[in-house]
Design an enzyme around this catalytic site. Structure first.
Site, PDB file in Angstrom:
ATOM      1  CG  HIS A 245      56.692  81.649  -5.814  1.00 22.57           C
ATOM      2  ND1 HIS A 245      56.876  82.934  -6.277  1.00 22.57           N
ATOM      3  CD2 HIS A 245      55.339  81.504  -5.671  1.00 22.57           C
ATOM      4  CE1 HIS A 245      55.708  83.546  -6.401  1.00 22.57           C
ATOM      5  NE2 HIS A 245      54.754  82.702  -6.043  1.00 22.57           N
TER       6      HIS A 245
HETATM    7  O1  RIB Z   1      56.018  84.085  -1.959  1.00 21.09           O
HETATM    8  C1  RIB Z   1      56.251  82.774  -2.394  1.00 21.09           C
HETATM    9  C2  RIB Z   1      56.776  81.935  -1.265  1.00 21.09           C
HETATM   10  O2  RIB Z   1      55.781  81.879  -0.265  1.00 21.09           O
HETATM   11  C3  RIB Z   1      57.091  80.509  -1.632  1.00 21.09           C
HETATM   12  O3  RIB Z   1      58.225  80.068  -0.927  1.00 21.09           O
HETATM   13  C4  RIB Z   1      55.862  79.746  -1.201  1.00 21.09           C
HETATM   14  O4  RIB Z   1      56.154  78.420  -0.867  1.00 21.09           O
HETATM   15  C5  RIB Z   1      55.364  80.548  -0.034  1.00 21.09           C
HETATM   16  O5  RIB Z   1      55.945  80.138   1.139  1.00 21.09           O
END
Ligand code: RIB
Ligand code: CA
Length: 321
Positions: A245
């Site tokens: 992510h």
């Molecule tokens: O959906 C993924 C996100 O949500 C990322 O930034 C992870 O760190 C969580 O915060």
């Protein structure tokens, strides 16, 4: 390539930590500061983690503490089953050396830093967007002074996926949907790196083991911090690896050519069962849509060169750029 000045707005968070190491080691990024926000854990925990990470990987870079809760809602519960009780996969967090805590709240740090470097600062935001919305509220004139805002958040349904917390919402946008709708409506260049590309980009167990064996102290850290997170992915998605992510937002800054994008204004639903859903009106769409048409275009990532992304991260961690 000259270095890109970056403020990293983050809720560490395992994948936030992996993205911080990436920025710390890439020669084209100059980190000006970290700003913490609630999200994966409480603001006390994410700030402590940000100070630990900055102190270890970018000594001298300050941390400013940000919002403890969304603009209009109660703070969410920490996501201990994903990021561990300490937000960093339950690794041992040494007491020192910690980064200095800036006296200003995060949104003031953002305003002052942008004004000190007009047109030069990229905001990489990988948590709920509360700090950015507060900065806009306090000083709306900063928007055109920001080089670009790159956000990990949202989902636009290219693989039929619209969310990872609800069927309609991704975690960072659901964390503060009111703030996200403000941020996407401001006159600064916004790029959105959402689940459409981050869930296509997977670091396998073998890939992570290779970083551990070839990436020195940084590679070992990435391995250690991701053990709990990897177990969560295996349990929840039967995945032999982890979704990438927050490091995908960093990759977009360094190598935007790895992403296929679409332009058009983006709105966020702020109530109802689909609260947190992100909806883009593609700029090629001819029909009028008044709730979108008065707003600036955002760049939404729809596809990614996965091997290219993984190679960039690996070469950065292993020092073979
Ligand atoms: O959906 C993924 C996100 O949500 C990322 O930034 C992870 O760190 C969580 O915060
Ligand atoms: Ca995050």
């Amino acid at each position: 390539m000259s270095k890109q000045k970056v403020i990293y707005d983050t809720d560490p968070g395992v994948d936030d930590a992996m993205a911080l190491v990436f920025q710390a080691l890439h020669p084209d990024i100059e980190l000006l500061g970290l700003t913490s926000v609630f999200g994966n854990a409480t603001i006390e925990t994410t700030t402590r983690n940000a100070r630990f990470l900055a102190g270890r990987f970018v000594p001298g870079v300050p941390v400013a503490q940000g919002a403890a809760a969304p603009l209009k809602r109660a703070a969410p519960e920490p996501l201990a089953w994903i990021h561990g009780d300490n937000g960093l996969g339950n690794i041992a967090i040494e007491a020192a050396p910690e980064a200095a805590l800036d006296a200003r709240p995060a949104h003031r740090f953002i305003i002052d830093t942008v004004r000190a470097h007009p047109g030069e600062v990229t905001l990489i935001a990988v948590g709920p967007l509360t700090n950015l919305a507060l900065a806009l509220a306090d000083d709306p004139q900063i928007a055109p002074l920001v080089k670009q805002v790159v956000i990990m958040g949202g989902a636009f349904g290219t693989d039929g996926v619209l969310g990872n917390v609800t069927p309609a919402a991704e975690a960072n946008i659901l964390g503060d949907p009111d703030a996200a709708d403000i941020v996407f409506g401001a006159p600064w260049p916004v790029a959105i790196v959402g689940l459409d590309v981050t869930q296509r980009t997977i670091m396998s167990q073998d890939y992570l083991a290779s970083l551990r064996d070839r990436g020195g102290a940084a590679g070992r850290f990435v391995w250690d911090v991701s053990r709990h997170y990897e177990a969560f992915h295996e349990q929840s998605a039967q995945l032999k690896g982890i979704y990438v992510h927050d490091s995908s937002a960093v990759t977009y800054v360094l190598a935007p050519h790895l992403y296929t994008t679409r332009s058009g204004p983006v709105r966020v639903l702020t109530d109802g069962i689909a609260v947190g859903q992100t909806i883009q009106k593609p700029s090629t769409m001819p029909v009028p849509a008044p709730d979108w048409d008065s707003r600036p275009d955002s760049t939404v990532c729809l596809d990614v060169d996965v091997p290219g992304m993984l190679a960039l991260y690996e070469r950065t961690i292993c020092g073979t750029l």
